[in-house]
Design an enzyme around this catalytic site. Structure first.
Site, PDB file in Angstrom:
ATOM      1  N   CYS A   1     -36.113   8.753 -35.218  1.00 32.61           N
ATOM      2  CA  CYS A   1     -36.818   7.473 -35.007  1.00 32.61           C
ATOM      3  C   CYS A   1     -36.802   6.643 -36.285  1.00 32.61           C
ATOM      4  O   CYS A   1     -37.025   5.453 -36.253  1.00 32.61           O
ATOM      5  CB  CYS A   1     -38.249   7.732 -34.593  1.00 32.61           C
ATOM      6  SG  CYS A   1     -39.167   8.613 -35.856  1.00 32.61           S
TER       7      CYS A   1
ATOM      8  N   LYS B   1     -46.909  18.974 -23.718  1.00 31.38           N
ATOM      9  CA  LYS B   1     -45.765  18.916 -22.786  1.00 31.38           C
ATOM     10  C   LYS B   1     -44.576  18.538 -23.659  1.00 31.38           C
ATOM     11  O   LYS B   1     -44.340  17.379 -23.951  1.00 31.38           O
ATOM     12  CB  LYS B   1     -46.047  17.842 -21.731  1.00 31.38           C
ATOM     13  CG  LYS B   1     -45.304  17.970 -20.420  1.00 31.38           C
ATOM     14  CD  LYS B   1     -43.796  17.956 -20.506  1.00 31.38           C
ATOM     15  CE  LYS B   1     -43.197  16.598 -20.739  1.00 31.38           C
ATOM     16  NZ  LYS B   1     -41.741  16.695 -21.031  1.00 31.38           N
TER      17      LYS B   1
ATOM     18  N   GLU C   1     -31.962   0.130 -28.821  1.00 32.45           N
ATOM     19  CA  GLU C   1     -31.964   1.373 -29.602  1.00 32.45           C
ATOM     20  C   GLU C   1     -30.872   2.272 -29.021  1.00 32.45           C
ATOM     21  O   GLU C   1     -30.941   2.661 -27.846  1.00 32.45           O
ATOM     22  CB  GLU C   1     -33.317   2.080 -29.501  1.00 32.45           C
ATOM     23  CG  GLU C   1     -33.349   3.355 -30.322  1.00 32.45           C
ATOM     24  CD  GLU C   1     -34.645   4.155 -30.185  1.00 32.45           C
ATOM     25  OE1 GLU C   1     -35.208   4.233 -29.089  1.00 32.45           O
ATOM     26  OE2 GLU C   1     -35.068   4.720 -31.215  1.00 32.45           O
TER      27      GLU C   1
ATOM     28  N   GLU D   1     -38.274  18.392 -22.284  1.00 35.28           N
ATOM     29  CA  GLU D   1     -37.637  19.366 -21.393  1.00 35.28           C
ATOM     30  C   GLU D   1     -36.237  19.727 -21.890  1.00 35.28           C
ATOM     31  O   GLU D   1     -35.603  20.635 -21.362  1.00 35.28           O
ATOM     32  CB  GLU D   1     -37.582  18.837 -19.951  1.00 35.28           C
ATOM     33  CG  GLU D   1     -36.761  17.571 -19.731  1.00 35.28           C
ATOM     34  CD  GLU D   1     -37.514  16.274 -20.051  1.00 35.28           C
ATOM     35  OE1 GLU D   1     -38.329  16.256 -20.993  1.00 35.28           O
ATOM     36  OE2 GLU D   1     -37.242  15.266 -19.370  1.00 35.28           O
TER      37      GLU D   1
HETATM   38  P1  NAD Z   1     -38.182   9.926 -23.920  1.00 36.92           P
HETATM   39  O1  NAD Z   1     -39.073   8.739 -23.888  1.00 36.92           O
HETATM   40  O2  NAD Z   1     -37.067  10.002 -22.949  1.00 36.92           O
HETATM   41  O3  NAD Z   1     -39.051  11.259 -23.651  1.00 36.92           O
HETATM   42  C1  NAD Z   1     -40.243  11.510 -24.374  1.00 36.92           C
HETATM   43  C2  NAD Z   1     -41.173  12.349 -23.496  1.00 36.92           C
HETATM   44  O4  NAD Z   1     -41.521  11.591 -22.342  1.00 36.92           O
HETATM   45  C3  NAD Z   1     -40.537  13.645 -23.001  1.00 36.92           C
HETATM   46  O5  NAD Z   1     -41.486  14.676 -23.086  1.00 36.92           O
HETATM   47  C4  NAD Z   1     -40.152  13.331 -21.565  1.00 36.92           C
HETATM   48  O6  NAD Z   1     -40.235  14.448 -20.706  1.00 36.92           O
HETATM   49  C5  NAD Z   1     -41.173  12.285 -21.142  1.00 36.92           C
HETATM   50  N1  NAD Z   1     -40.616  11.301 -20.200  1.00 36.92           N
HETATM   51  C6  NAD Z   1     -39.335  10.851 -20.148  1.00 36.92           C
HETATM   52  N2  NAD Z   1     -39.213   9.918 -19.180  1.00 36.92           N
HETATM   53  C7  NAD Z   1     -40.429   9.782 -18.609  1.00 36.92           C
HETATM   54  C8  NAD Z   1     -40.940   8.953 -17.560  1.00 36.92           C
HETATM   55  N3  NAD Z   1     -40.157   8.109 -16.911  1.00 36.92           N
HETATM   56  N4  NAD Z   1     -42.242   9.061 -17.242  1.00 36.92           N
HETATM   57  C9  NAD Z   1     -43.048   9.919 -17.885  1.00 36.92           C
HETATM   58  N5  NAD Z   1     -42.615  10.725 -18.905  1.00 36.92           N
HETATM   59  C10 NAD Z   1     -41.327  10.659 -19.260  1.00 36.92           C
HETATM   60  O7  NAD Z   1     -37.685  10.092 -25.420  1.00 36.92           O
HETATM   61  P2  NAD Z   1     -36.599  11.113 -25.983  1.00 36.92           P
HETATM   62  O8  NAD Z   1     -35.251  10.688 -25.537  1.00 36.92           O
HETATM   63  O9  NAD Z   1     -37.016  12.515 -25.737  1.00 36.92           O
HETATM   64  O10 NAD Z   1     -36.760  10.849 -27.561  1.00 36.92           O
HETATM   65  C11 NAD Z   1     -36.120   9.822 -28.240  1.00 36.92           C
HETATM   66  C12 NAD Z   1     -37.011   8.612 -28.376  1.00 36.92           C
HETATM   67  O11 NAD Z   1     -38.198   8.944 -29.084  1.00 36.92           O
HETATM   68  C13 NAD Z   1     -36.362   7.489 -29.191  1.00 36.92           C
HETATM   69  O12 NAD Z   1     -36.663   6.270 -28.583  1.00 36.92           O
HETATM   70  C14 NAD Z   1     -37.037   7.605 -30.550  1.00 36.92           C
HETATM   71  O13 NAD Z   1     -37.048   6.419 -31.313  1.00 36.92           O
HETATM   72  C15 NAD Z   1     -38.409   8.006 -30.135  1.00 36.92           C
HETATM   73  N6  NAD Z   1     -39.135   8.624 -31.238  1.00 36.92           N
HETATM   74  C16 NAD Z   1     -40.080   7.865 -31.867  1.00 36.92           C
HETATM   75  C17 NAD Z   1     -40.766   8.391 -32.940  1.00 36.92           C
HETATM   76  C18 NAD Z   1     -41.797   7.569 -33.666  1.00 36.92           C
HETATM   77  O14 NAD Z   1     -42.470   8.109 -34.526  1.00 36.92           O
HETATM   78  N7  NAD Z   1     -41.964   6.295 -33.359  1.00 36.92           N
HETATM   79  C19 NAD Z   1     -40.496   9.703 -33.368  1.00 36.92           C
HETATM   80  C20 NAD Z   1     -39.542  10.447 -32.692  1.00 36.92           C
HETATM   81  C21 NAD Z   1     -38.859   9.888 -31.620  1.00 36.92           C
END
Ligand code: NAD
Length: 498
Positions: A282, A174, A383, A177
């Site tokens: 990240c 998944k 963050e 989006e």
């Molecule tokens: P996000 O948490 O908003 O979304 C990640 C995924 O979760 C997406 O597929 C999204 O559809 C889903 N999602 C979002 N809200 C949700 C909810 N309430 N319930 C269930 N699923 C949900 O993250 P983002 O904005 O897409 O990405 C940025 C974040 O990812 C930053 O915090 C970054 O640090 C982190 N990140 C971490 C790493 C790592 O290796 N630790 C790597 C890349 C990104």
């Protein structure tokens, strides 16, 4: 009318059935360019059924044959690199060279798992008892799922699905989006490489699809990468539903500058690590912890370097940094800049209001630099995930280490120094999963594993490398004796070697 994307289920493109969609922007233009269907629970059930049906044959396919398909997939990744990069740039906004770099990092995971026959080898002991042998093997789990963030639309999915399928699992991903097109194309290429239908499926969606994945009884393991609140939710729900889970989360990465560091190297490192990919990494450095005696010079050098930073569309080869991913994210990050000003931090460089020519409606924010930030401030604690660098001034090494270890996150960190003793002390005592010594973004290669500590990860396993192989397999230990072995009659006590 914008383009309508699809799912990829059982080897075929499938239109969405739910009637719910999300907009996908071209962030450089600030315009909606397509829409993506949001899957319902029924569509997830259908996808799980496809992955379940594909599992027995795929699990029984010899690892060498699985590897040959992965080699072919690798060839197709190389042949299609330019068009995959186009998809990343058009939906994420990052500059082309950076997009290519991230695709290459993903490809390296595929290269690693092309060695799957070797990686799956177990252990063997002859004669653990008289004429009794014992060996272990790793077997696939079944249907696994991955949920990925927007910031690496190719690399993060490739941390997951190549390892999972190489181990003999079937997979449902998944993607974010906000930029799912690259993953959809990767699934088509894997299919073209010979991956049987149902082994790799892409289901688009939002929270509804994610929650359905976490609750589905036939999904054995969940890999997640994203923000900390969602990672925590994914971890808790997956555990509550009896699944294996690895959930990599948010970050606030610190770079410590000791007085003997090479300040030119420090400046270059901070510029690239704080502002590359508009800070949407990240492993971006968002805090520089600088010992007082060199702090003024570091700030002056950064201020000067920022004047030479070119912010523009990712398609422009002269751009160092592209736009933020959406208008909402731009508003959020710019809001943090205002919060920093209100909290009393010194805004040395203000990137707000930047409008590259020809892209006036794009989601651009220039480099922002705050000096004299303190650990109580919101801009230090949260963050921000944008091009905002905070300077925290400290008197010495011990106070720097205390700041880093006091932060809730522990993804990556770095120390810049010429003193080997200080660097060793830092790397041993710091509470973070990835440590750089004069390296600002210490990202391990595919044959090592990647993952943070503290609020930057939930679950026991990091991704790829041998950690990935362990995560996507179950260990089985077999102990065998043949009729020619010693016959000792019924044994009512624990057998031991006397
Ligand atoms: P996000 O948490 O908003 O979304 C990640 C995924 O979760 C997406 O597929 C999204 O559809 C889903 N999602 C979002 N809200 C949700 C909810 N309430 N319930 C269930 N699923 C949900 O993250 P983002 O904005 O897409 O990405 C940025 C974040 O990812 C930053 O915090 C970054 O640090 C982190 N990140 C971490 C790493 C790592 O290796 N630790 C790597 C890349 C990104």
């Amino acid at each position: 009318m914008s383009i309508e994307l699809h799912h990829f289920i059982n080897g075929k493109k499938e239109k969405g059935d739910s009637g719910r969609f999300g907009d996908i922007y071209n962030p450089a233009l600030g315009e909606v360019q397509s829409r993506v269907p949001f899957a319902s629970r029924e569509e997830l059930d259908k996808t799980v059924n496809a992955a379940l049906s594909a599992f027995p044959d795929w699990a029984a396919t010899p690892p060498l044959k699985r590897a040959r398909i992965l080699f072919k997939f690798l060839e197709l990744l190389n042949e299609n690199a330019a068009s995959l990069v186009d998809l990343i740039v058009s939906e994420h906004g990052k500059v082309r060279e950076d997009a290519l770099g991230s695709l290459t990092r993903g490809k390296e995971v595929v290269e690693f798992v092309c060695g799957i026959p070797h990686l799956l080898k177990g252990e063997f002991s002859a004669d653990v008892g008289s004429r009794i042998d014992s060996w272990s093997l790793r077997q696939p789990l079944g249907v696994c799922a991955g949920i990925t963030p927007f910031n690496f639309p190719a690399m993060v999915p490739m941390w997951m699905f190549p390892v999972a399928i190489a181990c003999g699992n079937t997979f449902i991903i998944k993607p974010s989006e906000k930029d799912p097109s690259c993953m959809l194309r990767l699934a088509e290429l894997a299919s073209e490489a010979g991956l049987p239908p149902g082994v790799l499926n892409v289901l688009n969606g939002d929270k509804e699809a994610v929650d359905a994945i976490l609750e589905h009884p036939e999904i054995r393991a969940v890999s997640f990468v994203g923000s900390t609140p969602v990672a925590r939710h994914v971890y808790q729900e997956s555990c509550a539903h009896g699944k294996r889970v690895q959930a990599l989360a948010g970050a606030k990465n610190h770079l410590v500058v000791l007085p003997d560091a090479d300040l030119e190297q420090v400046t270059n490192a901070l510029m690239g690590a704080a502002y590359g990919s508009a800070g949407e990494r990240c492993m971006a450095i968002s805090v520089a912890v600088v010992v007082d005696s060199v702090a003024d010079e570091v700030v002056d050098r950064l201020k000067k370097a920022i004047t030479g930073l070119k912010v523009g569309a990712g398609t422009d080869p002269s751009s160092h940094m592209g736009p933020l991913v959406t208008g909402d994210h731009l508003t959020r990050v710019a809001g943090y800049v205002q919060t920093g000003v209100d909290e009393g931090a010194e805004l040395v460089a203000d990137g707000r209001g930047i409008k590259p020519e020809g892209f006036e409606q794009g989601f651009f924010l220039g480099a922002c630099l705050f000096d004299k930030v303190t650990p109580e401030m919101k801009i230090y604690r949260d963050e921000i995930f944008g091009p905002v660098l905070c300077i925290v001034r400290v008197p010495d090494f011990e106070s720097a280490l205390k700041i880093v270890n006091g932060n809730a996150y522990g993804n990556g960190t770095a120390v810049f120094t010429r003193d080997g003793d200080a660097a060793r002390e830092f790397s041993h005592r710091v509470q973070a999963g990835m440590v750089g010594i004069n390296v600002p973004i210490p990202v391990p290669m595919a044959f090592h594993s990647f993952g943070g500590w503290k609020d930057s990860i939930f679950g026991d396993h990091a991704v790829h490398g041998m950690e990935g192989i362990r995560f996507y397999t179950k260990l089985k230990t077999v102990t065998s004796r043949w009729p020619t072995g010693i016959r000792s009659g019924a044994e009512f006590v624990m057998p031991t070697m006397k």
